[in-house]
Design a protein around this motif. Structure first.
Motif, PDB file in Angstrom:
ATOM      1  N   ARG A 163     -16.524   8.314   7.328  1.00 19.63           N
ATOM      2  CA  ARG A 163     -17.285   8.211   5.989  1.00 19.63           C
ATOM      3  C   ARG A 163     -16.551   9.180   4.992  1.00 19.63           C
ATOM      4  O   ARG A 163     -16.032  10.154   5.500  1.00 19.63           O
ATOM      5  CB  ARG A 163     -18.765   8.919   6.152  1.00 19.63           C
ATOM      6  N   ALA A 164     -16.213   8.728   3.927  1.00 14.83           N
ATOM      7  CA  ALA A 164     -15.503   9.697   2.908  1.00 14.83           C
ATOM      8  C   ALA A 164     -15.968   9.054   1.452  1.00 14.83           C
ATOM      9  O   ALA A 164     -16.332   7.948   1.241  1.00 14.83           O
ATOM     10  CB  ALA A 164     -14.097   9.497   3.050  1.00 14.83           C
ATOM     11  N   VAL A 165     -15.490  10.195   0.527  1.00 20.06           N
ATOM     12  CA  VAL A 165     -15.833   9.522  -0.843  1.00 20.06           C
ATOM     13  C   VAL A 165     -14.821   8.520  -1.105  1.00 20.06           C
ATOM     14  O   VAL A 165     -13.756   8.243  -0.688  1.00 20.06           O
ATOM     15  CB  VAL A 165     -15.607  10.537  -1.965  1.00 20.06           C
ATOM     16  N   ALA A 166     -15.245   7.604  -2.270  1.00 22.64           N
ATOM     17  CA  ALA A 166     -14.577   6.386  -2.636  1.00 22.64           C
ATOM     18  C   ALA A 166     -12.978   6.766  -3.222  1.00 22.64           C
ATOM     19  O   ALA A 166     -12.223   6.083  -2.705  1.00 22.64           O
ATOM     20  CB  ALA A 166     -15.238   5.710  -3.905  1.00 22.64           C
ATOM     21  N   SER A 167     -12.808   7.774  -3.706  1.00 19.80           N
ATOM     22  CA  SER A 167     -11.629   8.247  -4.407  1.00 19.80           C
ATOM     23  C   SER A 167     -10.574   8.586  -3.125  1.00 19.80           C
ATOM     24  O   SER A 167      -9.411   8.253  -3.170  1.00 19.80           O
ATOM     25  CB  SER A 167     -11.658   9.401  -5.214  1.00 19.80           C
ATOM     26  N   THR A 168     -11.209   9.123  -2.013  1.00 17.53           N
ATOM     27  CA  THR A 168     -10.429   9.465  -0.748  1.00 17.53           C
ATOM     28  C   THR A 168      -9.836   8.091  -0.253  1.00 17.53           C
ATOM     29  O   THR A 168      -8.653   7.889   0.384  1.00 17.53           O
ATOM     30  CB  THR A 168     -11.106  10.211   0.003  1.00 17.53           C
ATOM     31  N   LEU A 169     -10.676   7.313   0.015  1.00 21.10           N
ATOM     32  CA  LEU A 169     -10.364   5.756   0.631  1.00 21.10           C
ATOM     33  C   LEU A 169      -9.289   5.155  -0.043  1.00 21.10           C
ATOM     34  O   LEU A 169      -8.670   4.372   0.249  1.00 21.10           O
ATOM     35  CB  LEU A 169     -11.689   5.115   0.597  1.00 21.10           C
ATOM     36  N   LEU A 170      -9.508   5.087  -1.627  1.00 17.41           N
ATOM     37  CA  LEU A 170      -8.802   4.636  -2.326  1.00 17.41           C
ATOM     38  C   LEU A 170      -7.249   4.933  -2.342  1.00 17.41           C
ATOM     39  O   LEU A 170      -6.263   4.387  -2.375  1.00 17.41           O
ATOM     40  CB  LEU A 170      -9.126   4.600  -4.060  1.00 17.41           C
TER      41      LEU A 170
ATOM     42  N   LEU B 227     -12.797  -1.605  -3.365  1.00 23.89           N
ATOM     43  CA  LEU B 227     -11.478  -2.386  -3.123  1.00 23.89           C
ATOM     44  C   LEU B 227     -10.868  -1.694  -1.931  1.00 23.89           C
ATOM     45  O   LEU B 227     -10.407  -2.438  -1.110  1.00 23.89           O
ATOM     46  CB  LEU B 227     -10.450  -2.228  -4.193  1.00 23.89           C
ATOM     47  N   ALA B 228     -11.031  -0.308  -1.741  1.00 24.24           N
ATOM     48  CA  ALA B 228     -10.525   0.205  -0.414  1.00 24.24           C
ATOM     49  C   ALA B 228     -11.246  -0.121   0.811  1.00 24.24           C
ATOM     50  O   ALA B 228     -10.577   0.076   1.962  1.00 24.24           O
ATOM     51  CB  ALA B 228     -10.479   1.864  -0.599  1.00 24.24           C
TER      52      ALA B 228
ATOM     53  N   ASN C 118      -5.958   6.421   0.398  1.00 21.82           N
ATOM     54  CA  ASN C 118      -5.555   5.826   1.525  1.00 21.82           C
ATOM     55  C   ASN C 118      -4.823   4.536   1.580  1.00 21.82           C
ATOM     56  O   ASN C 118      -3.825   4.078   2.133  1.00 21.82           O
ATOM     57  CB  ASN C 118      -6.617   5.973   2.783  1.00 21.82           C
ATOM     58  N   LEU C 119      -5.346   3.563   0.592  1.00 20.49           N
ATOM     59  CA  LEU C 119      -5.156   2.264   0.408  1.00 20.49           C
ATOM     60  C   LEU C 119      -3.624   2.519  -0.348  1.00 20.49           C
ATOM     61  O   LEU C 119      -2.719   1.814  -0.039  1.00 20.49           O
ATOM     62  CB  LEU C 119      -5.964   1.430  -0.197  1.00 20.49           C
ATOM     63  N   PHE C 120      -3.613   3.333  -1.243  1.00 21.22           N
ATOM     64  CA  PHE C 120      -2.534   3.555  -2.160  1.00 21.22           C
ATOM     65  C   PHE C 120      -1.120   4.059  -1.311  1.00 21.22           C
ATOM     66  O   PHE C 120      -0.203   3.700  -1.451  1.00 21.22           O
ATOM     67  CB  PHE C 120      -2.763   4.566  -3.344  1.00 21.22           C
ATOM     68  N   ARG C 121      -1.467   4.902  -0.349  1.00 23.45           N
ATOM     69  CA  ARG C 121      -0.613   5.611   0.289  1.00 23.45           C
ATOM     70  C   ARG C 121       0.202   4.430   1.251  1.00 23.45           C
ATOM     71  O   ARG C 121       1.019   4.525   1.649  1.00 23.45           O
ATOM     72  CB  ARG C 121      -1.166   6.666   1.277  1.00 23.45           C
ATOM     73  N   VAL C 122      -0.678   3.543   2.091  1.00 24.07           N
ATOM     74  CA  VAL C 122      -0.395   2.783   2.789  1.00 24.07           C
ATOM     75  C   VAL C 122       0.565   1.682   2.095  1.00 24.07           C
ATOM     76  O   VAL C 122       1.719   1.156   2.588  1.00 24.07           O
ATOM     77  CB  VAL C 122      -1.508   1.687   3.437  1.00 24.07           C
ATOM     78  N   PHE C 123       0.124   1.337   0.928  1.00 23.25           N
ATOM     79  CA  PHE C 123       0.886   0.451   0.169  1.00 23.25           C
ATOM     80  C   PHE C 123       2.494   0.987  -0.338  1.00 23.25           C
ATOM     81  O   PHE C 123       3.278   0.412  -0.217  1.00 23.25           O
ATOM     82  CB  PHE C 123       0.053   0.009  -1.334  1.00 23.25           C
ATOM     83  N   SER C 124       2.258   2.418  -0.708  1.00 24.31           N
ATOM     84  CA  SER C 124       3.701   3.176  -1.008  1.00 24.31           C
ATOM     85  C   SER C 124       4.504   2.928   0.165  1.00 24.31           C
ATOM     86  O   SER C 124       5.731   2.708  -0.041  1.00 24.31           O
ATOM     87  CB  SER C 124       3.418   4.180  -1.500  1.00 24.31           C
ATOM     88  N   VAL C 125       4.215   3.423   1.286  1.00 25.65           N
ATOM     89  CA  VAL C 125       4.830   3.512   2.564  1.00 25.65           C
ATOM     90  C   VAL C 125       5.399   2.278   2.973  1.00 25.65           C
ATOM     91  O   VAL C 125       6.466   1.717   3.491  1.00 25.65           O
ATOM     92  CB  VAL C 125       4.156   4.168   3.753  1.00 25.65           C
ATOM     93  N   ALA C 126       4.720   1.339   2.856  1.00 23.56           N
ATOM     94  CA  ALA C 126       5.151  -0.148   3.327  1.00 23.56           C
ATOM     95  C   ALA C 126       6.277  -0.588   2.319  1.00 23.56           C
ATOM     96  O   ALA C 126       7.013  -1.380   2.806  1.00 23.56           O
ATOM     97  CB  ALA C 126       3.998  -1.207   3.338  1.00 23.56           C
TER      98      ALA C 126
END
Length: 534
Positions: free
Chosen positions: A111-118, A239-240, A120-128
Motif C-alpha cells: 500500500r502506497a500513495v498513487a504518486s509513489t506507485l507511479l 495507471l501504476a 515506481n513505474l517510471f523508474r522501471v521504464f527508465s532502467v529498462a
C-alpha cells in the motif's frame, strides 16, 4: 493448542515483520507457495536469473492497431526482468532470500500513495530503456519517503510507456483467468488519444496540433516529466496498478518455472473480435483509458471490453446501440429500462459547420437511467474520448449528474426539456441529447458545477456547440446480476402488456349484455319498468 503457524516456529523478527506487511496485501499464502518453486533447495534462495526470467516478456510478434510501429518494444521487454529485480529486490551471493523476496514484493505491491506507485513505474521504464540502449531523459532524486522526478519524454516515449502498461494488464489478466498457464493472444490497440491527452495537458492547451491528422511518431516535442506525472494522476490515476497487477500475477500464479518462461504476448485478440470492436464506439483502447479511472466491480466489467476473452460475454454488456436498435428515446428506453447497475454512454457527433471533425464523448453513471423531470444520481464522470482523452470526475459541489425525461404531461405551463442531460442545470446542461438522438449540445464547463472543468473536445469555445449525432451506445457495468434483474423486469413488463391486449371475446360478442341492446330497448319502450340487479 491448535497447529502452530510458521510465524510461531522460530521465525526471525525481520521475517515476522515482512510477513505481516505481505499479509496485509492478501498475497502471503501464494508467495509462500511460489518461493519453493523458484528457489534453489541447497541455498534456500532464488538465483537472480530465475527471478529475472519471471518478469521477462517474449514479444516477437506483437501487433499494433495503429500507425505507430515501436521497434524498441521487443528489446525493451527482454530487459524488464533485470530492471525490476535491480530496483526492488536485494540479493546476496546466493541470490534473493525469502525475506528479500517478500520485501521486494511489498516494495512494489504494498500500500502506497498513487504518486509513489507511479514513480515506481517510471523508474522501471527508465532502467529498462537504459539497459536496452533506448535513450530516455528521466532523472530521479530519491528520498526516504519520496521520489522527485525530472527530465522530459517525447510523445513516442509516452506511447511506449503506455504500450508496456497495456501489456502488463493483458498479461496479468491472462494469467489470472487461465490459472497461471499464460495462454492467450492479445494486441496493443490504438492509444493515441491518451498520448494526445498528455501532449495537450503538458502544453496547457496550446500544442498547435491537429489531433485528427497527427501521428505520434511524427510529433517532435519534449514533454516535462513532472507534468506527465500530474497528467497521469488526474486522468489515469490507476495507471501504476498495471505494473502492480503484472508483478502480482507473475509471482502468485506460478505453476512451474519452465512453463512460466514460455509465456509470450504474441498477437492480437481474435481477428473477429477486433473487426467487431471497430464498429463500436467503445473500442478496447477507449475502454482501457476509461478503466484506468475506475476501481472495483466497474473496473472488472470494463476490463471485459478492454481484453475480451469471450465475445458473447462482451456483447452481453452492450445494452443499446443506435445503429442496431434505432435512434430516439423510445428505442433507448426499450433497451435500458430496468437496468439498475452502473452504465456508460458514448456519443459520436460532428459540429454543423464546414470542415468539422467528429468527436466522441462519454458519461458514466453509478446507477441506471430513470424517467424523471429532475436531475438525479449520486456520482458519475464525464469523458472526452476522441480524438483526445480526458476524465472529468465529480467536483463535489453539485449533484446534477443525470437527467433523462420523456414527453411529459400535456398542457404544462413550463414544460421540462425532453431528452438526456449530464451536468449543468435545466436549460444550461453541460451535455444535452435531444429526444430523437439527432442533435447533441455541449456547453462550456462554466455552466456546470457537478463535474470537473475541461474541454469535451478540442477547440471547444465558450458558446454552446450543437452537433449532429452519428451513433449512441450504452454499456452496462453492473455485471451478470444487473442483467438478470433487467431480464426479469422486461419479462414482467411483457406479461403485463400481453394481459392489457387480451379481449374477453365471450363478453364482447354477447348481444344481451351489450350497452347497445340496452339503448335499443329503452328507445323502443321507454315506459317499461326496469329493475336494477343487485
Amino acid at each position: 493448542m491448535g497447529q502452530s503457524s510458521s510465524t510461531e516456529q522460530g521465525a526471525s523478527p525481520e521475517m515476522l515483520e515482512v510477513q505481516s506487511l505481505v499479509a496485509s496485501t492478501g498475497a502471503l499464502p501464494s508467495l509462500q507457495k511460489s518461493f519453493p518453486l523458484l528457489s534453489d533447495p541447497q541455498t534456500q534462495s532464488i538465483p537472480l536469473p530465475s527471478l529475472q526470467k519471471c518478469f521477462d516478456l517474449t514479444c516477437a510478434n506483437v501487433e499494433f492497431d495503429q500507425d505507430v510501429v515501436l521497434k524498441e518494444l521487443p528489446l525493451l521487454f527482454t530487459h524488464l526482468g533485470s530492471a525490476i529485480v535491480e530496483l526492488f529486490f536485494v540479493a546476496d551471493e546466493n541470490g534473493v532470500s525469502e525475506v528479500e523476496f517478500l520485501r521486494g514484493y511489498t516494495n512494489i505491491c504494498g500500500r502506497a500513495v498513487a504518486s509513489t506507485l507511479l514513480n515506481n513505474l517510471f523508474r522501471v521504464f527508465s532502467v529498462a530503456c537504459s539497459k536496452a540502449g533506448v535513450r530516455v531523459d528521466l532523472q530521479f532524486e530519491l528520498f526516504n519517503d519520496d521520489c522527485k522526478i525530472s527530465g522530459a519524454l517525447s510523445p513516442r516515449d509516452v506511447c511506449m510507456l503506455l504500450c508496456i502498461c497495456w501489456i502488463f494488464s493483458c498479461d496479468s489478466r491472462m494469467l489470472r483467468l487461465n490459472a497461471g498457464k499464460g495462454e492467450g493472444k492479445f494486441s496493443v490497440p490504438d492509444i493515441s488519444h491518451l498520448v494526445f491527452s498528455a501532449i495537450e495537458a503538458c502544453s496547457e492547451g496550446d500544442a498547435g496540433l491537429d489531433f485528427w491528422d497527427s501521428r505520434v511518431s511524427e510529433i517532435d516535442m519534449q514533454l516535462p516529466a513532472a507534468k506527465i506525472h500530474l497528467w497521469a494522476l488526474k486522468n489515469v490515476p490507476h495507471l501504476a496498478d498495471c505494473f502492480q497487477q503484472f508483478v502480482h500475477a507473475r509471482l502468485c500464479y506460478l505453476t512451474l518455472p519452465e512453463e512460466k518462461s514460455e509465456t509470450s504476448c504474441a498477437s492480437a485478440h481474435e481477428s473477429s473480435s477486433l473487426a467487431i470492436s471497430k464498429h463500436r464506439l467503445l473500442t478496447p483502447g477507449r475502454a482501457w483509458a476509461i478503466s484506468l479511472s475506475l476501481r472495483g466491480a466497474m473496473y472488472e466489467e470494463m476490463s471485459k471490453t478492454c481484453f475480451p476473452n469471450d465475445d458473447d460475454e462482451t456483447i452481453d454488456n452492450l445494452l443499446y446501440q443506435s445503429s442496431v436498435d434505432g435512434k430516439g428515446l423510445n428505442r433507448f428506453w426499450s433497451r435500458v429500462e430496468g437496468y439498475n447497475g452502473p452504465t456508460i454512454m458514448l456519443i459520436s457527433a460532428r459540429e454543423q459547420k464546414t470542415n468539422a471533425r467528429p468527436w466522441i464523448i462519454g458519461a458514466l453513471t453509478n446507477g441506471g437511467f430513470e424517467n424523471k423531470d429532475i436531475y438525479y444520481g449520486n456520482s458519475g464522470s464525464l469523458y472526452a474520448l476522441s480524438p483526445v482523452f480526458h476524465a472529468f470526475i465529480s467536483s463535489g459541489r453539485e449533484k446534477n449528474f443525470v437527467y433523462s425525461h420523456s414527453q411529459g404531461r400535456s398542457y404544462e405551463a413550463k414544460p421540462k426539456p425532453v431528452g438526456l442531460a449530464f451536468g449543468g442545470s435545466l436549460g444550461n446542461e453541460r451535455i444535452f441529447l435531444d429526444d430523437d438522438f439527432a442533435r447533441v449540445t455541449a456547453r462550456h464547463h462554466a455552466v456546470d458545477k457537478t463535474y470537473q472543468h475541461g474541454n469535451l473536445f478540442p477547440n471547444q469555445g465558450f458558446l454552446p456547440t450543437e452537433a449532429s449525432v452519428f451513433q449512441v451506445e450504452v454499456w452496462g457495468l453492473g455485471g451478470r446480476s444487473a442483467r438478470e434483474v433487467q431480464a426479469s423486469h422486461q419479462k414482467r413488463e411483457e406479461i403485463f402488456t400481453d394481459q392489457r391486449r387480451k379481449i374477453d371475446l365471450k363478453t364482447f360478442t354477447n348481444w344481451e349484455d351489450s350497452p347497445e341492446k340496452m339503448m335499443m330497448d329503452m328507445v323502443s319502450n321507454p315506459n317499461a319498468v326496469r329493475r336494477e340487479e343487485r
